[in-house]
Structures are given as C-alpha cells and as structure tokens.
Motif scaffolding. Sequence first.
Motif, short mmCIF file in Angstrom:
data_model
loop_
_atom_site.label_atom_id
_atom_site.label_comp_id
_atom_site.label_asym_id
_atom_site.label_seq_id
_atom_site.Cartn_x
_atom_site.Cartn_y
_atom_site.Cartn_z
N ASP A 53 1.71 5.15 2.66
CA ASP A 53 2.75 4.50 1.85
C ASP A 53 3.17 3.17 2.45
O ASP A 53 3.42 2.19 1.73
N TYR A 54 3.25 3.13 3.76
CA TYR A 54 3.65 1.89 4.44
C TYR A 54 2.59 0.81 4.25
O TYR A 54 2.91 -0.36 3.97
N LYS B 50 4.93 0.70 -0.25
CA LYS B 50 5.66 1.53 -1.21
C LYS B 50 7.16 1.25 -1.19
O LYS B 50 7.84 1.43 -2.20
N GLU B 51 7.67 0.81 -0.03
CA GLU B 51 9.11 0.52 0.01
C GLU B 51 9.48 -0.69 -0.84
O GLU B 51 10.65 -0.91 -1.17
N TYR B 52 8.47 -1.49 -1.22
CA TYR B 52 8.72 -2.65 -2.06
C TYR B 52 8.17 -2.46 -3.48
O TYR B 52 8.08 -3.41 -4.24
N GLN C 28 9.88 2.64 -8.20
CA GLN C 28 11.22 3.16 -7.91
C GLN C 28 12.11 3.17 -9.16
O GLN C 28 13.25 3.62 -9.11
#
Length: 441
Positions: free
Chosen positions: A422-423, A427-429, A434
């Motif tokens: 995911d990193y 995925k955090e962006y 989301q």
Amino acid sequence: MYIYILALFSAIRHGFYDIASLLLRHKAIVNLACADNRTALHEAAKLGRKDIAGLLIRAGADVDYTSNFGFTPLALAAQNGHTDVMEVLIQKGACVMAQASDSASILFEAAAAGNPDAVSLLLEYGADANIPKHSGHLPLHRAAYRGHLLALRMLIPVTDISAIRRSGISPVHSAAAGGHPQCLDLLLRSGFDANFMLAQRVRKGYDDERKSALYFAVSNNDISSTTLLLDAGALPNQDPINCLQVALRMGNYELVNLLLRHGANVNYVCKVNPLHFPSALQYALKDEIMLRMLLNYGYDVHKCFECPYGNNVHFILGYEGWTSTIIKDTMFCEVITLTWLRHLSGNVVRVMLDYVDHVEFCSKLRETLVKQKLWSEIHAISTNPRSLKHLCRLKIRRCMGRLHLRCPVFMTYLPLPNRLKDYILYKEYDLYGQGNFVRTW
C-alpha cells in the motif's frame, strides 16, 4: 383516376376495409403509385393492415413493387415489425432477398426494428444475414447498435466472421457505440474479440480516427460497457487519442480509475498538441483527486521539472500558451506560469513533491512559486534531504517500472506485506479510493 387512389390511401390509413374494397371494385387502380413511388400495398404494409393488404393482393397488387428508395412492401412491413403482414406477403411470393437503394436488405430493416419474430420469419424463408448495405454494416451490426437483444441472439449464429471482417467493423463496436451493455455482454460471451479494430476506411469517417470499441464506450461516458470491455481484455492504449485523455477531459473519476487499473498509459502524449511533459496533467491542474490518481499510477513527474533554461532567463515568446497555428514542445514551467493558471502552481507543485526526490526549479517557475502561499513549505521540502522511507519508496517504484505500476495486479505476486504494498502504491494519497470527492482548488 388519381382522386380514387388518394381515397384508397386514406381508407388504408384509417383502417376502413369496406371503403377500400368498394374503391377497388370501381375506379381505383391498385398499382398506381403516389408519393415516393409507393403503392397502396406499401401503405398497408407500413401500417400493419393485414386484412387490407390481403385485399390489395387479391385485387392484383404487385408484392415486389419498388419505391423511389428501393423499398418493397415487405421491407416496410419489416421496418415496422409487422410480422403478420410480412407472412402474408412472403406467402404471396414477395422476395425476401430484395435490397433497397443503399443495399440494405429486408433482414437489415427487420434487425433495425428489433422484432425477433420478424427476424426469425425472414431467416426461415432464406434471408441471408451476410449481405451488407453500402456502408458495410450487416443486420448483426444494426441489431447491436439499436440494442435489440433477442434479434441479436438470432443473428449471431447465422452471421459469418468473414463477412464481419469484410465490413471492417465488429458488432462489438456497434453495441458500444449504441450504449447497450446487455448486447455487448452477449457478443463478448459469444466469442467476439474485444480488440477488433476498425478498418482504415471506416476510421476515416471519424475526425479522431478512433479504432477500438473501448473508445466508443469511453466517449459515451458508459461505465458498464467500459467495464465489460476491459474485463474481456480490451487494450486501453490503441487509439490515436488515448481513451484516458477522453475520460480525463470529461472529468469522470470512476472512468479514469477504471482505465488506470487496467493499464491505461498515464504518460500518453497528445498528438494534436504535444507537450514536453505527459499530456494527462493538463486535465488535472485544478483537481487534486485527479492529479493524485495520475501520479499514483506512475506519471512522470520529473518531466515537469525539465527546463533547458535552468536558472537563466527564459526567452520571451511574445504570447502566452497555445494558439491555433502553433504546436510546439511546451514546457510545464511555461504552462503553469500562464496568467490564468499561476495561482494553481503552488498547490500542483506541492503535490508533485510527494512523488519525487530532489528537483530543481527553473528561474521562471521559481519566480511564480515564491509568490504562492505554499512557497515556504515547498522551499523547505526542496532544500532539505528527503526521508529514507520516502527515498526507498521511490527506488522500489523505479525498479518496478511504469508498466508494472500501470498494472496493479502485478503487486499481488510480490512477496511483500500488504502495508508495504500500500505504501509503494501511495494508498495514503488515494483520495478517490478514500471516497474524498471534494478536493479541488
């Protein structure tokens, strides 16, 4: 005499059998043609007047009389789906192989109308599904384009692949162009190729010279058809104008995400107005969701910071942006510093810094950035060492290559923890994933 034929036509239109019979017993000439060289039998067939059609035939009406456009009464009955009239005409000798002036067969007209009983009747009496009209289209194409699922199901087994190849267009194109996912699904399950490309002579009929069925689906903003085609193996990078560019221009997040997940080239170059940096960016400058979607899938951010002038003064070109007569290798710094775009420069560059290690700002870009609210943050990031964690992610992504980044399925085969995967994929962006749909500047 002419007044009687007009009266006969009027009686047919209103369904007055007795009046039609009376006129025929007196002065009305049954085969006297009126507008477009159509006879009374044409009118009865068009309107589905079975009893009057039988009356006219018994009075000597020519069942194969041809109108100015080459239509016989049987063709008009097929056009309007009047199967009972068609059966009467065929039993009285009407030719099922007749063709109109544009070479459209009666079966073609029946396929356009979509009445499966009419199609079945014509096939039963020997109609050939492989006779094209002048444009090359077959009855199969027309049924797919109009969305007539039952008629399409009948035509598939009686249409030769060789006839489809000669036409230069697949019924998959027709179903996608008409926006009919059910027909498209049937064709794909029946073995039709999702990557059949339009013949060159057909492509010339479109200004964009499109080739693939996928392009039709994307152009229609049709998520269902696009999904079916991509799941069937349709390649998203085959057309002169990239399918991704079309989706970006429409601003459809779901469509863009769908294409990216199936390997759309985020670094495509627009052949109409080529830029030094990959063309997709021009549609995402005002939208962080779209911008991060592109960057997450391997957009070549470094290209945006390449400038031959560096810290030197840029040449003054005498105009800003593009004109209708100038196509050139435009730099990112020239675009983002335009009067109507420079207010976006800080936001765009700040997001880009999440996807690069160290980049240099040319003098023109720096001059614009220092006036933006985010300049202090941008300056701090660009002048300080990046974290080891960030540099490792960039290194892994470089080792994977953009082809693998464009194909997320590849990640499932990597022996890495899901958190690390995911990193690597940012995925955090992933604002779209989301469910954040309000991030515009």
